[in-house]
Design a protein around this motif. Structure first.
Motif, PDB file in Angstrom:
ATOM      1  N   ALA A  96      26.898 -39.925  -5.844  1.00  0.00           N
ATOM      2  CA  ALA A  96      27.901 -38.995  -6.347  1.00  0.00           C
ATOM      3  C   ALA A  96      29.124 -39.707  -6.915  1.00  0.00           C
ATOM      4  CB  ALA A  96      28.307 -38.028  -5.243  1.00  0.00           C
ATOM      5  N   GLY A  97      29.572 -40.779  -6.260  1.00  0.00           N
ATOM      6  CA  GLY A  97      30.708 -41.504  -6.797  1.00  0.00           C
ATOM      7  C   GLY A  97      31.915 -40.608  -7.027  1.00  0.00           C
ATOM      8  N   HIS A  98      32.555 -40.803  -8.187  1.00  0.00           N
ATOM      9  CA  HIS A  98      33.785 -40.065  -8.486  1.00  0.00           C
ATOM     10  C   HIS A  98      33.555 -38.562  -8.433  1.00  0.00           C
ATOM     11  CE1 HIS A  98      37.613 -38.979 -10.181  1.00  0.00           C
ATOM     12  NE2 HIS A  98      37.024 -38.378 -11.194  1.00  0.00           N
ATOM     13  N   GLU A  99      32.469 -38.077  -9.071  1.00  0.00           N
ATOM     14  CA  GLU A  99      32.105 -36.671  -8.946  1.00  0.00           C
ATOM     15  C   GLU A  99      30.737 -36.445  -9.556  1.00  0.00           C
ATOM     16  OE1 GLU A  99      35.096 -34.381 -10.988  1.00  0.00           O
ATOM     17  OE2 GLU A  99      34.049 -34.521 -12.888  1.00  0.00           O
ATOM     18  N   PHE A 100      30.011 -35.519  -8.934  1.00  0.00           N
ATOM     19  CA  PHE A 100      28.687 -35.159  -9.439  1.00  0.00           C
ATOM     20  C   PHE A 100      28.399 -33.718  -9.036  1.00  0.00           C
ATOM     21  CE2 PHE A 100      24.086 -35.110  -9.824  1.00  0.00           C
ATOM     22  CZ  PHE A 100      23.877 -35.870 -10.967  1.00  0.00           C
ATOM     23  N   TYR A 101      28.000 -32.913 -10.003  1.00  0.00           N
ATOM     24  CA  TYR A 101      27.718 -31.499  -9.764  1.00  0.00           C
ATOM     25  C   TYR A 101      26.212 -31.262  -9.850  1.00  0.00           C
ATOM     26  CZ  TYR A 101      32.673 -30.291 -10.338  1.00  0.00           C
ATOM     27  OH  TYR A 101      34.033 -30.182 -10.184  1.00  0.00           O
ATOM     28  N   HIS A 102      25.701 -30.467  -8.911  1.00  0.00           N
ATOM     29  CA  HIS A 102      24.280 -30.104  -9.000  1.00  0.00           C
ATOM     30  C   HIS A 102      24.042 -28.739  -8.358  1.00  0.00           C
ATOM     31  CE1 HIS A 102      22.376 -31.017  -4.865  1.00  0.00           C
ATOM     32  NE2 HIS A 102      23.673 -31.024  -4.687  1.00  0.00           N
TER      33      HIS A 102
END
Length: 235
Positions: A96-102
């Motif tokens: 995900a790191g900084h940001e990840f949408y799912h």
């Protein structure tokens, strides 16, 4: 030897979406700990989703997340235009790191799975997603699923945590893999096993020093998930 029993979890959800959250650090039975993680291994969610359920698009931040499908399937969609059907033969890691949408959904059938959260070595790393096709065999051989890049795993997690599984038959005796500087944490995904005179059932976890947690015996056909963790890793 320390055991986390299958009734020691935080539960949330509804009739269609059930999550039993295992905090792996509670295996020491110390409920005054400031942090319930086990080194960088933060959380293990044992999830059951019924058919035709959708968890809408949502954010993950600074987590390495392994979706381990045990039964059924789950449709993954994300903001990188991936639309991938996950099954026991197709697993996923979201860095995900900084940001990840799912988004997660079950349009065709329900599932039983683990969603495993690992803390990365640094904050706000670049986001990524990885998929791995595999073939399951009940051969009592350990399979490396994910781990640090130094182990050349099928899927990379950005900290010193390796994830393995094994599918075995009743009466098989297995050796626990060893990695220098890493402590084993073993989860019974299904079945039952005997470890140093203790019987562990579906949903139980066990840990000990690798010098003492060496072998296990399967009391019935079983699937096990093993974590090897550097407890001193930065995160």
């Amino acid at each position: 030897m320390n055991i986390l029993r299958n009734d020691q979890y935080f539960r949330y959800g509804d009739d269609k979406f059930q999550v039993r959250t295992k905090r792996p650090g509670l295996i020491f039975q110390d409920f005054d700990r400031e942090d319930y993680a086990f080194g960088p291994l933060s959380r293990i969610d044992h999830v059951n989703l019924t058919q035709d359920y959708c968890i809408d698009m949502h954010l993950h931040h600074n987590d390495e997340i392994l979706s381990y499908l045990y039964k059924g399937e789950m449709l993954h969609r994300d903001t990188d235009d991936n639309k991938v059907l996950l099954t026991p033969d197709k697993l996923m890691v979201m860095n995900a790191g900084h940001e990840f949408y799912h988004e997660e959904s079950t349009p065709n059938e329900g599932n039983e799975m683990l969603q495993i959260l690992i803390r990365p070595e640094k904050a706000d790393l670049a986001a990524d997603v990885q998929f791995w096709d595999r073939e399951i065999e009940f051969d009592s051989e350990w399979n490396l699923i994910a781990g640090p890049a130094s182990m050349d795993p099928p899927m990379v997690v950005r900290n010193d945590v390796a994830v393995m599984d094994v599918h075995g038959k009743a009466d098989d005796e297995l050796k626990i893999p060893i990695e220098a500087g890493m402590t084993p944490w073993l989860y019974v995904m299904d079945g039952s096993i005997e470890v140093r005179g203790e019987t562990l059932y579906k949903g139980d976890g066990v840990t000990d020093d690798s010098a003492r947690l060496k072998t296990i015996k399967l009391k019935e056909d079983s699937t096990l998930v093993l974590f090897l963790i550097n407890l001193d890793a930065p995160m």
